[in-house]
Design an enzyme around this catalytic site. Structure first.
Site, PDB file in Angstrom:
ATOM      1  N   CYS A   2       0.845  -1.187   0.000  1.00  0.00           N
ATOM      2  CA  CYS A   2       0.000   0.000   0.000  1.00  0.00           C
ATOM      3  C   CYS A   2       0.884   1.242   0.000  1.00  0.00           C
ATOM      4  O   CYS A   2       1.937   1.258   0.625  1.00  0.00           O
ATOM      5  CB  CYS A   2      -0.937   0.099   1.193  1.00  0.00           C
ATOM      6  SG  CYS A   2      -2.093  -1.262   1.303  1.00  0.00           S
ATOM      7  N   ARG A  27       3.683  -0.300  -4.880  1.00  0.00           N
ATOM      8  CA  ARG A  27       3.455  -0.840  -3.544  1.00  0.00           C
ATOM      9  C   ARG A  27       2.112  -1.567  -3.425  1.00  0.00           C
ATOM     10  O   ARG A  27       1.781  -2.114  -2.368  1.00  0.00           O
ATOM     11  CB  ARG A  27       3.476   0.298  -2.521  1.00  0.00           C
ATOM     12  CG  ARG A  27       4.749   1.079  -2.510  1.00  0.00           C
ATOM     13  CD  ARG A  27       4.662   2.230  -1.553  1.00  0.00           C
ATOM     14  NE  ARG A  27       4.616   1.776  -0.182  1.00  0.00           N
ATOM     15  CZ  ARG A  27       5.677   1.512   0.564  1.00  0.00           C
ATOM     16  NH1 ARG A  27       6.863   1.685   0.060  1.00  0.00           N
ATOM     17  NH2 ARG A  27       5.560   1.094   1.802  1.00  0.00           N
ATOM     18  N   TRP A  85      -2.928  -2.684  -1.611  1.00  0.00           N
ATOM     19  CA  TRP A  85      -2.642  -4.104  -1.782  1.00  0.00           C
ATOM     20  C   TRP A  85      -3.448  -4.784  -0.691  1.00  0.00           C
ATOM     21  O   TRP A  85      -3.151  -4.634   0.494  1.00  0.00           O
ATOM     22  CB  TRP A  85      -1.151  -4.376  -1.616  1.00  0.00           C
ATOM     23  CG  TRP A  85      -0.768  -5.791  -1.904  1.00  0.00           C
ATOM     24  CD1 TRP A  85      -0.449  -6.324  -3.118  1.00  0.00           C
ATOM     25  CD2 TRP A  85      -0.649  -6.866  -0.951  1.00  0.00           C
ATOM     26  NE1 TRP A  85      -0.147  -7.660  -2.982  1.00  0.00           N
ATOM     27  CE2 TRP A  85      -0.266  -8.014  -1.670  1.00  0.00           C
ATOM     28  CE3 TRP A  85      -0.827  -6.970   0.419  1.00  0.00           C
ATOM     29  CZ2 TRP A  85      -0.054  -9.253  -1.064  1.00  0.00           C
ATOM     30  CZ3 TRP A  85      -0.624  -8.203   1.030  1.00  0.00           C
ATOM     31  CH2 TRP A  85      -0.240  -9.325   0.299  1.00  0.00           C
ATOM     32  N   ASN A 111      -1.133   2.302   5.597  1.00  0.00           N
ATOM     33  CA  ASN A 111      -0.277   1.258   5.036  1.00  0.00           C
ATOM     34  C   ASN A 111       0.108   0.381   6.204  1.00  0.00           C
ATOM     35  O   ASN A 111       0.772   0.856   7.124  1.00  0.00           O
ATOM     36  CB  ASN A 111       0.966   1.908   4.413  1.00  0.00           C
ATOM     37  CG  ASN A 111       2.069   0.903   4.133  1.00  0.00           C
ATOM     38  OD1 ASN A 111       1.780  -0.263   3.862  1.00  0.00           O
ATOM     39  ND2 ASN A 111       3.306   1.342   4.193  1.00  0.00           N
ATOM     40  N   GLY A 112      -0.323  -0.889   6.171  1.00  0.00           N
ATOM     41  CA  GLY A 112       0.038  -1.782   7.273  1.00  0.00           C
ATOM     42  C   GLY A 112      -1.168  -2.560   7.741  1.00  0.00           C
ATOM     43  O   GLY A 112      -2.147  -2.715   7.007  1.00  0.00           O
ATOM     44  N   GLU A 504      16.108 -18.301  -9.183  1.00  0.00           N
ATOM     45  CA  GLU A 504      15.764 -16.925  -9.547  1.00  0.00           C
ATOM     46  C   GLU A 504      15.087 -16.888 -10.928  1.00  0.00           C
ATOM     47  O   GLU A 504      14.112 -16.154 -11.130  1.00  0.00           O
ATOM     48  CB  GLU A 504      17.031 -16.055  -9.512  1.00  0.00           C
ATOM     49  CG  GLU A 504      16.861 -14.616  -9.944  1.00  0.00           C
ATOM     50  CD  GLU A 504      15.871 -13.806  -9.119  1.00  0.00           C
ATOM     51  OE1 GLU A 504      15.361 -14.285  -8.110  1.00  0.00           O
ATOM     52  OE2 GLU A 504      15.584 -12.668  -9.532  1.00  0.00           O
ATOM     53  N   LYS A 508      11.388 -15.405 -11.476  1.00  0.00           N
ATOM     54  CA  LYS A 508      11.109 -14.298 -12.398  1.00  0.00           C
ATOM     55  C   LYS A 508       9.989 -14.696 -13.346  1.00  0.00           C
ATOM     56  O   LYS A 508       9.066 -13.929 -13.593  1.00  0.00           O
ATOM     57  CB  LYS A 508      12.346 -13.928 -13.236  1.00  0.00           C
ATOM     58  CG  LYS A 508      13.435 -13.153 -12.566  1.00  0.00           C
ATOM     59  CD  LYS A 508      13.107 -11.716 -12.264  1.00  0.00           C
ATOM     60  CE  LYS A 508      12.519 -11.581 -10.903  1.00  0.00           C
ATOM     61  NZ  LYS A 508      13.369 -11.371  -9.792  1.00  0.00           N
ATOM     62  N   GLU A 511       6.482 -15.040 -11.511  1.00  0.00           N
ATOM     63  CA  GLU A 511       5.842 -13.840 -10.946  1.00  0.00           C
ATOM     64  C   GLU A 511       5.351 -12.865 -12.009  1.00  0.00           C
ATOM     65  O   GLU A 511       4.392 -12.152 -11.776  1.00  0.00           O
ATOM     66  CB  GLU A 511       6.744 -13.137  -9.929  1.00  0.00           C
ATOM     67  CG  GLU A 511       7.969 -12.493 -10.492  1.00  0.00           C
ATOM     68  CD  GLU A 511       8.831 -11.842  -9.426  1.00  0.00           C
ATOM     69  OE1 GLU A 511       8.320 -11.467  -8.368  1.00  0.00           O
ATOM     70  OE2 GLU A 511      10.036 -11.699  -9.675  1.00  0.00           O
ATOM     71  N   HIS A 527      15.581 -37.536  -8.473  1.00  0.00           N
ATOM     72  CA  HIS A 527      14.985 -37.973  -7.204  1.00  0.00           C
ATOM     73  C   HIS A 527      13.503 -37.617  -7.115  1.00  0.00           C
ATOM     74  O   HIS A 527      12.963 -37.504  -6.022  1.00  0.00           O
ATOM     75  CB  HIS A 527      15.766 -37.370  -6.032  1.00  0.00           C
ATOM     76  CG  HIS A 527      17.198 -37.808  -6.013  1.00  0.00           C
ATOM     77  ND1 HIS A 527      17.578 -39.090  -5.705  1.00  0.00           N
ATOM     78  CD2 HIS A 527      18.342 -37.154  -6.339  1.00  0.00           C
ATOM     79  CE1 HIS A 527      18.894 -39.203  -5.801  1.00  0.00           C
ATOM     80  NE2 HIS A 527      19.380 -38.032  -6.207  1.00  0.00           N
ATOM     81  N   LYS A 626       5.833  -4.245  -4.518  1.00  0.00           N
ATOM     82  CA  LYS A 626       7.290  -4.122  -4.485  1.00  0.00           C
ATOM     83  C   LYS A 626       7.834  -4.138  -3.067  1.00  0.00           C
ATOM     84  O   LYS A 626       8.962  -4.531  -2.824  1.00  0.00           O
ATOM     85  CB  LYS A 626       7.658  -2.794  -5.172  1.00  0.00           C
ATOM     86  CG  LYS A 626       9.134  -2.562  -5.345  1.00  0.00           C
ATOM     87  CD  LYS A 626       9.688  -3.418  -6.443  1.00  0.00           C
ATOM     88  CE  LYS A 626      11.163  -3.248  -6.638  1.00  0.00           C
ATOM     89  NZ  LYS A 626      11.720  -4.407  -7.351  1.00  0.00           N
TER      90      LYS A 626
HETATM   91  C1  F6R Z   1      10.982 -10.961  -6.818  1.00  0.00           C
HETATM   92  C2  F6R Z   1      10.784 -10.007  -5.781  1.00  0.00           C
HETATM   93  C3  F6R Z   1      10.447 -10.466  -4.414  1.00  0.00           C
HETATM   94  C4  F6R Z   1      11.345  -9.744  -3.421  1.00  0.00           C
HETATM   95  C5  F6R Z   1      10.951 -10.090  -1.980  1.00  0.00           C
HETATM   96  C6  F6R Z   1      11.892  -9.446  -0.984  1.00  0.00           C
HETATM   97  O1  F6R Z   1      11.275 -10.354  -8.025  1.00  0.00           O
HETATM   98  O2  F6R Z   1      10.918  -8.843  -6.009  1.00  0.00           O
HETATM   99  O3  F6R Z   1      10.579 -11.842  -4.282  1.00  0.00           O
HETATM  100  O4  F6R Z   1      12.659 -10.128  -3.673  1.00  0.00           O
HETATM  101  O5  F6R Z   1       9.649  -9.644  -1.739  1.00  0.00           O
HETATM  102  O6  F6R Z   1      11.888  -8.058  -1.129  1.00  0.00           O
HETATM  103  P1  F6R Z   1      13.020  -7.168  -0.549  1.00  0.00           P
HETATM  104  O7  F6R Z   1      14.276  -7.459  -1.276  1.00  0.00           O
HETATM  105  O8  F6R Z   1      12.543  -5.777  -0.738  1.00  0.00           O
HETATM  106  O9  F6R Z   1      13.152  -7.522   0.902  1.00  0.00           O
END
Ligand code: F6R
Length: 631
Positions: A2, A27, A85, A111-112, A504, A508, A511, A527, A626
């Site tokens: 948020c 956010r 969010w 926010n929270g 990773e 990517k 998501e 396995h 984010k």
């Molecule tokens: C993936 C992504 C998330 C963040 C995770 C941690 O692309 O962005 O998996 O890596 O939410 O976020 P931070 O690094 O901000 O603690």
């Protein structure tokens, strides 16, 4: 999660709020809203001359903007806004912020999470307050209204030190709230102030001339001011047009010196790229060069700016992180152990909190987070700190909460990242782990001077290789990815230092393209997971020359024998790789220890183009945000 924003001044509040919300949409983006206190042209025609006006819309910010275009309310120069969010209650208009009290003259954005909202809600209902949403936030305006009524009954007698009745009602309210949150409050009867609170969720105040701002994050402010005050936990601030006053939760005035942000609005623009994610992928060589220039001297000495004696007593490292930062941490473990010989463990922050390892002396706990605000990582780091561990933060947002919690913080120099999928911040975190391993190796005497020099020279070569991959491969990957727009499952394989890169690559892809993808250590396939393979499940294998190269090629052969289509992130001119893979995403041959910096780039491009071909919103994938500021 948020984003909140507030404005009081002389401009159109809606314009400032929408411009701020645009920068905070990363956010959360399932609904949005604004509340303002318009100036009435003919106050004499109305029983009251001020009122609260609220506009909310389900969906992305653009939906709210459309609604505002059709809105005929008079202009306002004070207001608050929110991009959501969803935590409590579905993403519907009635759950969108701002939320109001029963009279509808007071509005709150949050926010929270208010954790004790259930009990507060039933208490307030018994007092006659009418609730219309399923959110936790709605208790806040009702409770402020309740305190305002009580204060009014007592003739609005407030402590001398308290600057206003609204402030006092907010202060009394937050004493009742449990949880981690930041809020902004306006009231039609107090049209010349915004009251804001920070309690474990970020809140920054922007200071202008005869105007002031607040927001969850600085990008919302930089178009208007670069003079800011970041509130600390438990602080309450009162913003008027002319002043910003900061208080602690007891209502004592605090003196807080503003800081100047050292970046400008263009840093948060797309600069000709179709998406922020693509722009940020292309920024990676530059970020890497900047990191080297700042932390490595011309004579190849690494200095991450840690306090004297910070590293020497350390006998083991525990790294806590989430998501992509957790993947970077796995590479970090490899580097700290293999290069510097420091025993290292990596834990998900959300797991560490409830099952921390036994507390041992001389442990360095490293929290890794691009946003610097991930609630789980912050809480885990707080726990480590309370156990007496030395704490280090690695982040690109040093002004964020992790900067305040940690004993020392390393700025990855990646700058702000807007695309929800982390790319450049990941590569920057990796670089910090290389440099940290070099510092540990030097401090502990586990790396010879010659090997250190060799490693640093190797790091210096990488940005040019990264550029070569970007320039040479993007078109090819864009074409190749068309084949996978309808694929349902993907497998990513890697071993050793590239196992985290397989994780990773899979993260990517899932998501941003919503394709199911799994990353595995290549040797683990047989396995169990190999049962998943058939001609409809492509396998991406990271096969770079080094200790496990032949093993990965053999594991890829096993997948090929099950009819899987094989994509290799591999050297271009090795016949063995050509024999195994249907497609090669070529990687320059470098020392295996550096390969993750290169192998991740084609995987980022692959997921980007698959998602773009599927017509998805790459920068704002569904259900994500984010900055994950809730547990
Ligand atoms: C993936 C992504 C998330 C963040 C995770 C941690 O692309 O962005 O998996 O890596 O939410 O976020 P931070 O690094 O901000 O603690």
């Amino acid at each position: 999660m948020c984003g909140i924003v507030g404005y009081i001044g002389h401009r159109s509040a809606n314009e400032v709020l929408i411009s701020g919300l645009r920068k905070l949409e990363y956010r959360g983006y399932d609904s949005a809203g604004v509340a303002t206190i318009p100036l009435l042209d003919h106050p004499a025609d109305r029983p009251i001359d001020r009122y609260l006006h609220r506009v909310r819309a389900k969906g992305k910010l653009i939906q709210l903007e459309e609604k505002l275009k059709a809105d005929t309310a008079p202009q306002a120069s004070i207001g608050i806004g929110h991009t959501r969010w969803a935590t409590h209650g579905k993403p519907e208009e009635h759950n969108a912020h701002p939320h109001t009290n029963t009279m509808g003259n007071l509005a709150v954005v949050q926010n929270g999470i208010v954790e004790n909202y259930h009990i507060l809600r039933s208490e307030l209902k018994q007092l006659g307050h009418i609730f219309v949403s399923e959110t936790d936030t709605e208790v806040i305006p009702h409770m402020i209204a309740e305190f305002l009524t009580q204060l009014e009954k007592q003739g609005n007698m407030i402590p001398d030190k308290s600057p206003s009745v609204l402030f006092e009602a907010v202060r009394l309210t937050i004493a009742k709230l449990q949880g981690a949150y930041a809020i902004a409050v306006i009231h039609a009867d107090y049209p010349d102030e915004i009251v804001v609170v920070r309690q474990q969720a970020p809140l920054v105040i922007g200071i202008g001339k005869d105007e002031n701002f607040c927001a969850s994050d600085t990008p919302a402010l930089v178009a208007y001011t670069r003079t800011v005050i970041s509130l600390e936990n438990g602080e309450i601030a009162r913003l008027t047009r002319e002043s910003v006053q900061v208080y602690n939760s007891k209502g004592d005035r605090l003196r807080r010196a503003p800081q100047t942000l050292n970046w400008n609005p263009t840093m948060v623009e797309k600069q000709g790229f179709k998406h922020y994610m693509l722009k940020e992928i292309y920024e990676q060589p530059g970020v890497f060069r900047t990191g080297l220039a700042i932390y490595v001297s011309e004579t190849n000495k690494v200095d991450l700016g840690l306090p004297t004696g910070f590293i020497e007593p350390i006998e083991r490292v525990e790294i806590i992180a989430c998501g992509t930062s957790w993947h970077a941490s796995l590479v970090g473990k490899y580097l700290l152990e293999q290069l510097a010989g420091v025993p290292t463990s990596v834990q998900y922050a959300s797991e560490y909190r409830y099952s921390p390892p036994p507390s041992l002396k001389n442990t360095l706990v490293i929290g890794v987070t691009q946003s610097g605000e991930t609630a789980d990582t912050l809480a885990a780091l707080e726990l480590a700190k309370s156990r007496g561990d030395r704490c280090l933060g690695i982040t690109n947002r040093v002004e964020s909460s992790i900067g305040r919690i940690s004993d020392a913080v390393i700025d990855t120099q990646a700058g702000i990242e807007i695309g929800v999928a982390a790319t450049k911040t990941f590569v920057a975190q990796l670089l910090m782990f290389y440099l940290l391993a070099l510092e540990f190796g030097a401090a502990k005497g586990t790396l010879t001077e010659a090997r250190s020099q060799e490693l640093i020279e190797g790091l210096r070569q990488l940005p040019a290789y990264m550029e070569r991959i970007l320039e040479g491969q993007e078109r090819y990957i864009e074409d190749l990815s068309r084949q996978f727009t309808h694929t349902k499952d993907f497998i990513f394989l890697g071993r050793g230092i590239n196992f985290p890169i397989a994780l990773e690559g899979a993260l990517k892809l899932k998501e941003i393209s919503y394709i199911h993808a799994e990353g595995y250590p290549a040797g683990e396939m047989k396995h169990g997971p190999i049962a998943l393979l058939d001609e409809d499940v492509p396998v991406v294998a990271i096969a770079t020359p080094g200790s496990v190269y032949e093993k990965v090629l053999s594991n890829s052969q096993e997948a090929k024998a099950r009819d899987a289509k094989l994509i290799g992130v591999a050297p271009l001119d090795d016949p063995a790789a050509h024999e195994v893979f249907d497609y090669i995403l070529p990687i320059p041959v470098v020392d295996e220890i550096f390969s993750p910096i290169l192998t991740v780039i084609p995987l980022q491009l692959l997921s980007y183009h698959v998602a773009a071909h599927r017509g998805l919103d790459v920068d704002q994938p569904r259900n994500l945000a984010k900055s994950v500021t809730v547990e």
